[in-house]
Scaffold this active site. Structure first.
Site, PDB file in Angstrom:
ATOM      1  N   LYS A 162     -40.815 -69.873-125.221  1.00 40.32           N
ATOM      2  CA  LYS A 162     -39.763 -70.401-124.230  1.00 40.32           C
ATOM      3  C   LYS A 162     -38.845 -71.405-124.501  1.00 40.32           C
ATOM      4  O   LYS A 162     -37.367 -71.285-124.174  1.00 40.32           O
ATOM      5  CB  LYS A 162     -40.612 -70.972-123.004  1.00 40.32           C
ATOM      6  CG  LYS A 162     -41.769 -70.168-122.418  1.00 40.32           C
ATOM      7  CD  LYS A 162     -41.752 -69.540-121.196  1.00 40.32           C
ATOM      8  CE  LYS A 162     -42.376 -68.221-120.629  1.00 40.32           C
ATOM      9  NZ  LYS A 162     -43.845 -68.792-120.717  1.00 40.32           N
ATOM     10  N   ASP A 208     -40.358 -66.549-117.491  1.00 38.24           N
ATOM     11  CA  ASP A 208     -41.846 -67.175-116.963  1.00 38.24           C
ATOM     12  C   ASP A 208     -42.233 -66.692-115.767  1.00 38.24           C
ATOM     13  O   ASP A 208     -41.857 -65.452-115.254  1.00 38.24           O
ATOM     14  CB  ASP A 208     -41.396 -68.637-116.960  1.00 38.24           C
ATOM     15  CG  ASP A 208     -40.442 -68.913-115.522  1.00 38.24           C
ATOM     16  OD1 ASP A 208     -39.994 -67.878-115.117  1.00 38.24           O
ATOM     17  OD2 ASP A 208     -40.482 -69.875-114.953  1.00 38.24           O
TER      18      ASP A 208
END
Length: 223
Positions: free
Chosen positions: A122, A140
């Site tokens: 991420k 996400d």
DNA sequence: AAAACGGGGGC
DNA sequence: GCCCCAGTTTT
């Protein structure tokens, strides 16, 4: 002329008007600061992360400056963001690694970034997208949920979603979903109790798996 | 795949 | 107190 294709570019364009920029890019577009900002932001809301960045960055805008700061100083500057001890160590460790292995420069590839301790997929994607302005997708649970809810794709996991988006979505649209869909997911297109009444793209949405909030229990059985 | 980890903030 | 949180690491 009904089409079976979701107008994803129109949807993203509309949402971009609501959420013009990633909060981190309003603080900095410098790759090093984006990277450090991402560490500070771990499990932490933007309204706490941003001020912490604004305290730290002027004092230590480079890895060279950061490694000269005592750990305690970094901790104090980022304190309200939470996890301040681990984050301070991570920040200093990353900075030292950049000096040792990358000539003080932040690498611009996912593969190199994730070798840094404390940097995962991420964070790496956010650095590439926000710091370097290169195509990068940070999927996400929000992005995953909304893409499926729209009916744009049908996937089981965020990893699947990321893979499908790389194939389906034009690269020039990749990095904007990093904040547009996340923000949309946080504020309107929530997991439960989505606020479709206020949604600017409801007309395009297939509302796959939209859950209403459970009706409040009227009475608890007494005995 | 799931748990552990970590700590402030909201309620 | 209890649960949440744009994550990473370890089991």
């Amino acid at each position: 002329m009904p089409t079976s294709t979701i107008p994803i570019d129109a949807i993203l364009h509309t949402l971009t008007e609501a959420f013009p920029d990633h909060p981190m890019n309003e603080v900095t577009k410098n790759p090093y600061e984006v990277l450090i900002g991402c560490i500070i932001s771990l499990r932490t809301k933007d309204e706490v992360t941003i001020p912490a960045c604004q305290r730290l960055f002027p004092i230590a805008p480079t890895p060279e400056a950061m490694v000269t700061l005592p750990l305690k100083t970094i901790q104090k500057l980022i304190y309200p963001a939470g996890f301040y001890k681990t984050k301070a160590e991570t920040i200093k460790n990353i900075s030292q690694t950049l000096l040792d292995d990358y000539n003080g420069q932040v690498p611009n590839t996912i593969d190199e970034l994730i070798t840094l301790k404390g940097v995962g997929r991420k964070t790496a994607n956010l650095v590439v997208g926000l710091g370097f302005g290169l195509p990068a997708i940070c999927v996400d649970t929000h992005v995953h949920r909304i893409c499926n809810r729209l009916g744009y794709i049908r996937t089981k996991t965020p990893e699947d979603t990321e893979m499908r988006l790389r194939k389906k979505l034009p690269a020039e649209l990749w990095s904007i979903i990093n904040w547009v869909l996340v923000r949309h997911g946080q504020e309107l297109c929530k997991p439960i109790g989505a606020r479709c009444d206020a949604c600017p793209v409801e007309q395009h949405c297939r509302k796959v798996d939209v859950k209403a909030r459970k009706a409040p229990k009227t009475a608890k059985p007494l005995r």
